[in-house]
Design a protein around this motif. Structure first.
Motif, PDB file in Angstrom:
ATOM      1  N   UNK A 169       0.854  -1.183   0.000  1.00  0.00           N
ATOM      2  CA  UNK A 169       0.000   0.000   0.000  1.00  0.00           C
ATOM      3  C   UNK A 169       0.893   1.237   0.000  1.00  0.00           C
ATOM      4  N   UNK A 170       0.888   1.989  -1.096  1.00  0.00           N
ATOM      5  CA  UNK A 170       1.770   3.133  -1.263  1.00  0.00           C
ATOM      6  C   UNK A 170       1.125   4.398  -0.716  1.00  0.00           C
ATOM      7  N   UNK A 171       1.828   5.062   0.194  1.00  0.00           N
ATOM      8  CA  UNK A 171       1.395   6.356   0.720  1.00  0.00           C
ATOM      9  C   UNK A 171       2.290   7.440   0.123  1.00  0.00           C
ATOM     10  N   UNK A 172       1.734   8.324  -0.683  1.00  0.00           N
ATOM     11  CA  UNK A 172       2.511   9.375  -1.334  1.00  0.00           C
ATOM     12  C   UNK A 172       2.567  10.597  -0.423  1.00  0.00           C
ATOM     13  N   UNK A 173       3.783  11.043  -0.132  1.00  0.00           N
ATOM     14  CA  UNK A 173       4.009  12.251   0.657  1.00  0.00           C
ATOM     15  C   UNK A 173       4.493  13.358  -0.264  1.00  0.00           C
ATOM     16  N   UNK A 174       3.979  14.560  -0.060  1.00  0.00           N
ATOM     17  CA  UNK A 174       4.431  15.700  -0.848  1.00  0.00           C
ATOM     18  C   UNK A 174       4.843  16.827   0.076  1.00  0.00           C
ATOM     19  N   UNK A 175       5.828  17.598  -0.343  1.00  0.00           N
ATOM     20  CA  UNK A 175       6.359  18.671   0.497  1.00  0.00           C
ATOM     21  C   UNK A 175       5.315  19.754   0.747  1.00  0.00           C
ATOM     22  N   UNK A 176       4.491  20.064  -0.254  1.00  0.00           N
ATOM     23  CA  UNK A 176       3.547  21.169  -0.098  1.00  0.00           C
ATOM     24  C   UNK A 176       2.314  20.787   0.698  1.00  0.00           C
ATOM     25  N   UNK A 177       1.968  19.499   0.705  1.00  0.00           N
ATOM     26  CA  UNK A 177       0.750  19.079   1.400  1.00  0.00           C
ATOM     27  C   UNK A 177       1.019  18.347   2.703  1.00  0.00           C
ATOM     28  N   UNK A 178       2.277  18.054   2.985  1.00  0.00           N
ATOM     29  CA  UNK A 178       2.583  17.345   4.220  1.00  0.00           C
ATOM     30  C   UNK A 178       1.969  15.972   4.297  1.00  0.00           C
ATOM     31  N   UNK A 179       1.633  15.409   3.149  1.00  0.00           N
ATOM     32  CA  UNK A 179       1.089  14.055   3.142  1.00  0.00           C
ATOM     33  C   UNK A 179      -0.383  13.968   3.446  1.00  0.00           C
ATOM     34  N   UNK A 180      -1.096  15.120   3.541  1.00  0.00           N
ATOM     35  CA  UNK A 180      -2.505  15.065   3.937  1.00  0.00           C
ATOM     36  C   UNK A 180      -3.452  15.472   2.814  1.00  0.00           C
ATOM     37  N   UNK A 181      -2.926  15.778   1.622  1.00  0.00           N
ATOM     38  CA  UNK A 181      -3.786  16.148   0.512  1.00  0.00           C
ATOM     39  C   UNK A 181      -4.101  14.966  -0.385  1.00  0.00           C
ATOM     40  N   UNK A 182      -4.571  15.277  -1.585  1.00  0.00           N
ATOM     41  CA  UNK A 182      -4.907  14.265  -2.577  1.00  0.00           C
ATOM     42  C   UNK A 182      -3.930  14.427  -3.738  1.00  0.00           C
ATOM     43  N   UNK A 183      -2.772  13.761  -3.681  1.00  0.00           N
ATOM     44  CA  UNK A 183      -1.732  13.949  -4.704  1.00  0.00           C
ATOM     45  C   UNK A 183      -2.040  13.181  -5.983  1.00  0.00           C
ATOM     46  N   UNK A 184      -3.038  13.656  -6.720  1.00  0.00           N
ATOM     47  CA  UNK A 184      -3.549  12.897  -7.857  1.00  0.00           C
ATOM     48  C   UNK A 184      -2.535  12.796  -8.986  1.00  0.00           C
ATOM     49  N   UNK A 185      -1.726  13.849  -9.189  1.00  0.00           N
ATOM     50  CA  UNK A 185      -0.712  13.778 -10.244  1.00  0.00           C
ATOM     51  C   UNK A 185       0.304  12.678  -9.932  1.00  0.00           C
ATOM     52  N   UNK A 186       0.708  12.581  -8.672  1.00  0.00           N
ATOM     53  CA  UNK A 186       1.663  11.545  -8.281  1.00  0.00           C
ATOM     54  C   UNK A 186       1.043  10.154  -8.373  1.00  0.00           C
ATOM     55  N   UNK A 187      -0.225  10.029  -8.033  1.00  0.00           N
ATOM     56  CA  UNK A 187      -0.899   8.737  -8.169  1.00  0.00           C
ATOM     57  C   UNK A 187      -0.941   8.301  -9.642  1.00  0.00           C
ATOM     58  N   UNK A 188      -1.156   9.271 -10.527  1.00  0.00           N
ATOM     59  CA  UNK A 188      -1.158   8.940 -11.953  1.00  0.00           C
ATOM     60  C   UNK A 188       0.233   8.512 -12.416  1.00  0.00           C
ATOM     61  N   UNK A 189       1.251   9.222 -11.951  1.00  0.00           N
ATOM     62  CA  UNK A 189       2.619   8.885 -12.345  1.00  0.00           C
ATOM     63  C   UNK A 189       2.990   7.480 -11.893  1.00  0.00           C
ATOM     64  N   UNK A 190       2.625   7.133 -10.674  1.00  0.00           N
ATOM     65  CA  UNK A 190       2.929   5.796 -10.174  1.00  0.00           C
ATOM     66  C   UNK A 190       2.139   4.734 -10.928  1.00  0.00           C
ATOM     67  N   UNK A 191       0.902   5.038 -11.290  1.00  0.00           N
ATOM     68  CA  UNK A 191       0.114   4.075 -12.062  1.00  0.00           C
ATOM     69  C   UNK A 191       0.801   3.748 -13.379  1.00  0.00           C
ATOM     70  N   UNK A 192       1.426   4.753 -13.992  1.00  0.00           N
ATOM     71  CA  UNK A 192       2.173   4.497 -15.209  1.00  0.00           C
ATOM     72  C   UNK A 192       3.370   3.600 -14.967  1.00  0.00           C
ATOM     73  N   UNK A 193       4.080   3.827 -13.869  1.00  0.00           N
ATOM     74  CA  UNK A 193       5.266   3.026 -13.563  1.00  0.00           C
ATOM     75  C   UNK A 193       4.902   1.586 -13.228  1.00  0.00           C
ATOM     76  N   UNK A 194       3.721   1.383 -12.643  1.00  0.00           N
ATOM     77  CA  UNK A 194       3.298   0.050 -12.222  1.00  0.00           C
ATOM     78  C   UNK A 194       2.276  -0.558 -13.187  1.00  0.00           C
ATOM     79  N   UNK A 195       2.253  -0.083 -14.408  1.00  0.00           N
ATOM     80  CA  UNK A 195       1.197  -0.483 -15.347  1.00  0.00           C
ATOM     81  C   UNK A 195       1.053  -1.997 -15.462  1.00  0.00           C
ATOM     82  N   UNK A 196       2.183  -2.722 -15.434  1.00  0.00           N
ATOM     83  CA  UNK A 196       2.084  -4.182 -15.606  1.00  0.00           C
ATOM     84  C   UNK A 196       1.770  -4.901 -14.305  1.00  0.00           C
ATOM     85  N   UNK A 197       1.690  -4.164 -13.182  1.00  0.00           N
ATOM     86  CA  UNK A 197       1.349  -4.760 -11.891  1.00  0.00           C
ATOM     87  C   UNK A 197      -0.122  -4.504 -11.529  1.00  0.00           C
ATOM     88  N   UNK A 198      -0.762  -3.570 -12.221  1.00  0.00           N
ATOM     89  CA  UNK A 198      -2.110  -3.155 -11.835  1.00  0.00           C
ATOM     90  C   UNK A 198      -3.158  -3.898 -12.654  1.00  0.00           C
TER      91      UNK A 198
END
Length: 296
Positions: free
Chosen positions: A267-296
């Motif tokens: 279970x991946x928890x994305x932390x961002x400097x501007x949100x302190x880990x409490x926002x909805x980092x949708x751009x980062x979730x999309x980027x990771x989905x691309x990297x894990x395309x063959x695992x999803x």
């Protein structure tokens, strides 16, 4: 664990403490609903609602999705009675109820005034879930487990374990303790930043508060870290053992280390400097989905 159960969780999930509709206004609820619907479209296997969610938080995420597994990561047994939780789960639409998993934990002494005998309290809570009408089946619940006793309980009384803030070494030890059939789904915190000094600063901003909690520091000491590793928000050695820092390919490689150590799901928890880990980092979730395309 059966192949059907593994397929239900998927190999990669998203853990977020921002999915609490009960803690926001109508606009916030709408943003959460849009975000989880997109996460489902991105084909993540499981959405983990972090940060001591309520049963209503979980029900809202289930209602906003159609096929993805939804799990609490982790609901505190001190915040809601077993009878309340069982009743709220029973109220989830029958067609969606089968993809909800109840993640339970005993929280931490410094955070819970009534904290006492956590292992016995968890056993009693599971007994109450078994006795509820209708009961919450053991195959639809997981435990936040770090030490041997709670890992054993996760094997005997639940589908498996969802450890938080752990290393690959702990994952290997947990797999041995759980045996081959129980689910092992550790959380892994991620900072998508190729400037490693800056990434470690972001990680320390999150880790510092957890280093105030003995359940975590005791576990890290058992794994071979020293008190000095806890100073200043965490040593480089500690940060590099607990986090995935760098670009998406580095996150993929670190995740593979946990899977190779015995995890069924990460279970991946994305932390961002501007949100302190409490926002909805949708751009980062999309980027990771691309990297894990063959695992999803």
């Amino acid at each position: 664990m059966t192949s059907e159960t593994r397929e239900g969780f998927g190999r990669i999930g998203i853990w977020s403490s921002a999915l609490h509709g009960s803690r926001t206004d109508d606009a916030g609820k709408g943003a959460i609903a849009e975000a989880v619907a997109e996460l489902e479209e991105l084909r993540y296997g499981t959405l983990w609602i972090g940060g001591s969610p309520s049963p209503d938080d979980a029900a809202a995420v289930v209602a906003a999705t159609r096929t993805v597994t939804v799990a609490t990561g982790i609901l505190s047994i001190w915040d809601h009675t077993a009878e309340e939780v069982a009743a709220r789960i029973a109220a989830i639409d029958a067609s969606a109820r089968g993809r909800f998993v109840l993640g339970l934990g005993v929280s931490h002494g410094p955070m819970v005034p009534q904290y006492a005998k956590p292992y016995s309290a968890m056993v009693a809570y599971l007994d109450a879930l078994d006795a509820a009408t209708p009961p919450v089946d053991s195959g639809r619940r997981v435990l936040a487990a770090l030490g041997p006793k709670m890992l054993k309980l996760a094997t005997d009384r639940a589908l498996g374990a969802h450890p938080y803030l752990v290393t690959t070494e702990h994952t290997a030890e947990a797999r041995e303790a759980l045996g081959p059939n129980a689910l092992l789904a550790p959380e892994l915190s991620v900072v998508l930043d190729t400037d490693l000094d800056r990434a470690r600063t972001t990680a320390r901003n999150m880790l510092g508060r957890y280093l105030q909690l003995p359940n975590y520091t005791d576990n890290l000491l058992r794994l071979g870290f020293a008190e000095s590793d806890f100073e200043g928000g965490g040593s480089v050695r500690l940060l590099d053992a607990l986090f995935a820092l760098g670009d998406a390919e580095r996150v993929r490689a670190r995740t593979r280390e946990y899977l190779d150590a015995g995890a069924d799901h990460v279970a991946l928890q994305v932390l961002t400097a501007d949100e302190g880990g409490v926002g909805l980092p949708r751009a980062e979730w999309r980027e990771l989905a691309g990297a894990f395309a063959d695992e999803l």
